[in-house]
Design an enzyme around this catalytic site. Structure first.
Site, PDB file in Angstrom:
ATOM      1  NE  ARG A  29      -2.133   0.655   4.015  1.00  0.00           N
ATOM      2  CZ  ARG A  29      -1.583   1.242   4.921  1.00  0.00           C
ATOM      3  NH1 ARG A  29      -1.161   2.630   4.759  1.00  0.00           N
ATOM      4  NH2 ARG A  29      -1.068   0.546   6.105  1.00  0.00           N
ATOM      5  CE1 TYR A  61       1.761   2.523   8.652  1.00  0.00           C
ATOM      6  CE2 TYR A  61       0.700   4.291  10.023  1.00  0.00           C
ATOM      7  CZ  TYR A  61       0.613   3.484   8.832  1.00  0.00           C
ATOM      8  OH  TYR A  61      -0.243   3.503   7.841  1.00  0.00           O
ATOM      9  CG  HIS A  99      -5.743   2.044   7.064  1.00  0.00           C
ATOM     10  ND1 HIS A  99      -5.919   0.802   6.599  1.00  0.00           N
ATOM     11  CD2 HIS A  99      -7.053   2.332   7.730  1.00  0.00           C
ATOM     12  CE1 HIS A  99      -6.901   0.291   7.251  1.00  0.00           C
ATOM     13  NE2 HIS A  99      -7.567   1.166   7.877  1.00  0.00           N
TER      14      HIS A  99
END
Length: 375
Positions: free
Chosen positions: A266, A279, A270
């Site tokens: 990805r 992160y 998100h």
């Protein structure tokens, strides 16, 4: 390439034997698996992949402008979504989580689909016309329903399958395991398609499960699992084709269900409510971008004289017009806020009626414009 070759080479492989047809630069690395597709089909796949990327960019832009709700980006996952959907018959049922916009695009992308992301549940209803289950936000809860649908198809002797998409995070949910168990026990024509994009929001793949692969989880439920390069649309196509053919076999030699683990990445957040910089390292993202599914497929098609600059320019022009038309249609809808009360229960409860009456009183007293102002 016969179906027998596909099944022998693909469905009988070890779960960690990742299947590829194209290298990152578009070179064919498995000639025996290269599908014999017409140039028109290959160009259509390419068009839908580019449409999906452009759609994605436009939806994020609309969200940033306050014209769309929270949105989940698909960038980087076009190969698995388009490749797998092109392997299906038009009446095979498709069930997806919320990121597989490319699968919807391959089914024609009804303009009403945008309405859902604008906050209107009507947008889900239009998907039924193209044999797509309503999208699902709660993680993994759609997977048992997909199995139930495929089980019903088997009981009714229907020649179609159900393909259910979900992310790697869903494999930690009980719904995933319960659905896999039922599919194995009742031998349902279900293709489980796990889009392993390495991150379940901020939880990395290695923290999601101690299993070496997600594909191997199928063994616990009595059927096969295979791993595919999800950024390779041709590999995704041939693996899903094999799984579909296997699901429709009725001789009992091999269980009907298959778990496909599509390994990919990805690129973006998100959702538009997420900040992936917190992160993950941008260098990691760039390494995966070197395997971009659209660039890879374009190089392959150019090498076979299926695409050239003129055709690509024409495709880009058509896509820009198509996306603009979708947005124009969706934004022209004059929504009725009272519709939110119509589908909660078959018959409205006293509390629901009280809430509806209260909203109507507010609208009458202040007007919709005043109620929509930010204060």
């Amino acid at each position: 390439m016969s179906g027998d070759v596909i099944e022998r080479d693909l469905l009988e492989r070890e779960p960690d034997d990742r299947i590829r047809v194209l290298d990152a630069d578009g070179t064919v690395v498995a000639p025996d698996l290269e599908p014999d597709l017409e140039p028109e089909t290959l160009r259509s796949m390419y068009r839908d992949m580019r449409f999906s990327r452009r759609f994605d960019e436009r939806m994020i832009s609309l969200q940033r402008q306050g014209r769309l709700g929270t949105y989940a980006s698909l960038a980087g996952q076009e190969g698995s979504q388009i490749g797998s959907t092109y392997a299906l018959a038009s009446d095979d049922m498709l069930s997806f989580q919320y990121r597989e916009h490319g699968a919807v695009a391959a089914r024609g992308a009804p303009w009403e689909y945008l309405l859902y992301w604008m906050g209107h549940e009507d947008g889900n209803a239009a998907l039924a016309d193209v044999d797509v289950f309503p999208l699902n936000i709660s993680i993994g809860s759609h997977i048992p329903h997909a199995v139930g649908w495929s089980w019903a198809a088997k009981l009714n002797d229907e020649e179609n399958v159900t393909v259910v998409h979900f992310g790697d995070g869903s494999t930690s949910e009980g719904d995933f395991h319960e659905a896999m168990n039922i599919a194995g026990v009742f031998d349902t024509p279900t293709v489980f398609f796990c889009n392993n994009n390495q991150w379940a929001i901020s939880v990395p793949r290695e923290r999601q499960t101690a299993s070496a692969t997600i594909a191997q989880k199928a063994r616990a439920y009595g059927f096969g699992g295979v791993q595919v390069d999800g950024m390779d649309p041709l590999a995704s196509y041939v693996v899903t084709t094999a799984a579909r053919e296997n699901a429709l076999e009725s001789d009992g030699d091999r269980p009907r269900p298959t778990l496909i683990e599509a390994v990919q990445y990805r690129y973006g957040a998100h959702t538009t409510a997420d900040d992936p910089d917190v992160y993950r390292d941008e260098a990691e993202v760039e390494r995966w971008r070197q395997r971009d599914p659209i660039d890879r497929f374009e190089a392959y098609l150019r090498n076979r004289n299926v695409l050239d600059d003129g055709r690509i320019d024409a495709i880009e022009t058509e896509i820009a017009e198509a996306v603009a038309t979708l947005v124009d249609h969706a934004e022209a809808v004059d929504a009725d806020p009272t519709e939110m009360f119509e589908y909660t229960y078959e018959e409205p409860t006293p509390r629901l009626e009280e809430q509806r009456d209260y909203l109507e009183a507010l609208r009458e007293a202040h007007g919709d414009s005043a109620l929509l102002e930010d204060e």
